[in-house]
Write a protein that holds these residues in place. Sequence first.
Motif, PDB file in Angstrom:
ATOM      1  N   CYS A  49       4.197 -15.812  -7.167  1.00 22.04           N
ATOM      2  CA  CYS A  49       3.853 -15.881  -8.595  1.00 22.04           C
ATOM      3  C   CYS A  49       2.727 -16.880  -8.773  1.00 22.04           C
ATOM      4  CB  CYS A  49       5.044 -16.365  -9.416  1.00 22.04           C
ATOM      5  SG  CYS A  49       6.526 -15.376  -9.232  1.00 22.04           S
ATOM      6  N   TRP A  50       1.786 -16.567  -9.668  1.00 18.87           N
ATOM      7  CA  TRP A  50       0.739 -17.527  -9.970  1.00 18.87           C
ATOM      8  C   TRP A  50       0.169 -17.257 -11.354  1.00 18.87           C
ATOM      9  CZ3 TRP A  50       0.100 -13.296  -6.984  1.00 18.87           C
ATOM     10  CH2 TRP A  50      -1.021 -12.494  -7.177  1.00 18.87           C
ATOM     11  N   GLY A  51      -0.426 -18.286 -11.911  1.00 18.57           N
ATOM     12  CA  GLY A  51      -0.994 -18.217 -13.253  1.00 18.57           C
ATOM     13  C   GLY A  51      -0.341 -19.255 -14.138  1.00 18.57           C
ATOM     14  N   GLY A  56       4.890 -16.813 -17.088  1.00 17.98           N
ATOM     15  CA  GLY A  56       5.579 -16.338 -15.901  1.00 17.98           C
ATOM     16  C   GLY A  56       4.889 -16.655 -14.594  1.00 17.98           C
ATOM     17  N   GLY A  57       3.888 -17.522 -14.617  1.00 13.76           N
ATOM     18  CA  GLY A  57       3.150 -17.853 -13.406  1.00 13.76           C
ATOM     19  C   GLY A  57       3.861 -18.816 -12.473  1.00 13.76           C
ATOM     20  N   ASP A  58       4.934 -19.431 -12.934  1.00 18.52           N
ATOM     21  CA  ASP A  58       5.730 -20.328 -12.087  1.00 18.52           C
ATOM     22  C   ASP A  58       7.135 -19.756 -11.982  1.00 18.52           C
ATOM     23  OD1 ASP A  58       7.068 -22.313 -10.747  1.00 18.52           O
ATOM     24  OD2 ASP A  58       6.848 -23.815 -12.323  1.00 18.52           O
ATOM     25  N   CYS A  59       7.470 -19.224 -10.833  1.00 15.87           N
ATOM     26  CA  CYS A  59       8.802 -18.648 -10.639  1.00 15.87           C
ATOM     27  C   CYS A  59       9.605 -19.453  -9.625  1.00 15.87           C
ATOM     28  CB  CYS A  59       8.706 -17.181 -10.247  1.00 15.87           C
ATOM     29  SG  CYS A  59       7.818 -16.876  -8.709  1.00 15.87           S
ATOM     30  N   SER A  60       9.184 -20.697  -9.390  1.00 18.82           N
ATOM     31  CA  SER A  60       9.963 -21.544  -8.480  1.00 18.82           C
ATOM     32  C   SER A  60      11.347 -21.733  -9.082  1.00 18.82           C
ATOM     33  CB  SER A  60       9.268 -22.887  -8.276  1.00 18.82           C
ATOM     34  OG  SER A  60       9.094 -23.540  -9.517  1.00 18.82           O
ATOM     35  N   GLY A  61      12.333 -21.644  -8.264  1.00 18.04           N
ATOM     36  CA  GLY A  61      13.709 -21.779  -8.729  1.00 18.04           C
ATOM     37  C   GLY A  61      14.328 -20.471  -9.201  1.00 18.04           C
ATOM     38  N   VAL A  62      13.552 -19.387  -9.248  1.00 21.30           N
ATOM     39  CA  VAL A  62      14.088 -18.086  -9.644  1.00 21.30           C
ATOM     40  C   VAL A  62      14.621 -17.391  -8.396  1.00 21.30           C
ATOM     41  CG1 VAL A  62      13.561 -15.822 -10.638  1.00 21.30           C
ATOM     42  CG2 VAL A  62      12.484 -17.875 -11.566  1.00 21.30           C
ATOM     43  N   VAL A  78      10.575  -9.759 -16.105  1.00 18.10           N
ATOM     44  CA  VAL A  78      12.012  -9.601 -15.945  1.00 18.10           C
ATOM     45  C   VAL A  78      12.236  -8.965 -14.581  1.00 18.10           C
ATOM     46  CG1 VAL A  78      14.132  -8.544 -16.785  1.00 18.10           C
ATOM     47  CG2 VAL A  78      12.393  -9.312 -18.413  1.00 18.10           C
ATOM     48  N   ALA A  79      13.037  -9.631 -13.754  1.00 23.98           N
ATOM     49  CA  ALA A  79      13.412  -9.091 -12.448  1.00 23.98           C
ATOM     50  C   ALA A  79      14.780  -8.443 -12.590  1.00 23.98           C
ATOM     51  CB  ALA A  79      13.453 -10.211 -11.408  1.00 23.98           C
ATOM     52  N   CYS A  89      15.007 -13.261 -16.557  1.00 22.69           N
ATOM     53  CA  CYS A  89      13.757 -13.296 -17.292  1.00 22.69           C
ATOM     54  C   CYS A  89      13.126 -14.665 -17.098  1.00 22.69           C
ATOM     55  CB  CYS A  89      14.026 -13.045 -18.775  1.00 22.69           C
ATOM     56  SG  CYS A  89      12.529 -12.913 -19.765  1.00 22.69           S
ATOM     57  N   TYR A  90      11.821 -14.707 -16.856  1.00 25.25           N
ATOM     58  CA  TYR A  90      11.115 -15.977 -16.748  1.00 25.25           C
ATOM     59  C   TYR A  90       9.740 -15.845 -17.370  1.00 25.25           C
ATOM     60  CZ  TYR A  90       9.089 -13.835 -12.603  1.00 25.25           C
ATOM     61  OH  TYR A  90       8.456 -12.968 -11.765  1.00 25.25           O
ATOM     62  N   GLY A  91       9.230 -16.954 -17.837  1.00 26.95           N
ATOM     63  CA  GLY A  91       8.041 -16.982 -18.680  1.00 26.95           C
ATOM     64  C   GLY A  91       8.526 -17.255 -20.090  1.00 26.95           C
ATOM     65  N   GLY A  92       8.055 -16.531 -21.067  1.00 26.57           N
ATOM     66  CA  GLY A  92       8.506 -16.704 -22.453  1.00 26.57           C
ATOM     67  C   GLY A  92       9.773 -15.923 -22.707  1.00 26.57           C
TER      68      GLY A  92
END
Length: 158
Positions: A49-51, A56-62, A78-79, A89-92
């Motif tokens: 993930c990046w951005g 949603g550019g940081d998915c560390s810990g997901v 959403v994964a 769900c990650y990001g907003g």
Amino acid sequence: FVALKKDLGTAICYGGCPRADFSGTTDIYSSARAFVALKRDLGMWTVVCWGQSAYGGDCSGVDFGGTTHIYSNEYAFVALKKDLGTAICYGGCPRADFSGTTDIYSSARAFVALKRDLGMWTVVCWGQSAYGGDCSGVDFGGTTHIYSNEYAFVALKK
């Protein structure tokens, strides 16, 4: 930009890109300001993930273990772990119970999660209400499928 070389199982990123190994990449997903590369490494699904993290550019810990699909809109990803019946769900995103989730649908700024709870179909909607993010008061009884476009969702009933 990201170019996926699906036949070779890799991707090329140019512009604001991370130093990452894109070997094994099978799919690329994007929000307005972030990307996710879904990879198959040694039989396990992993992601890069990046951005901007708010998109949603940081998915560390997901925990992406068991992920079968990734969905996106302008603000989030959403994964879906279809085999496990859950989603992340990650990001907003709101804090929501995604247990029983079987499908995810997205508009430009909202999501709908179709869930099976105790034999009944239910939904969780979130995001901007002008884009379908507020479904309070909507009767989803008998819904078999949901369709979306940029601004709205349509529930198909039996």
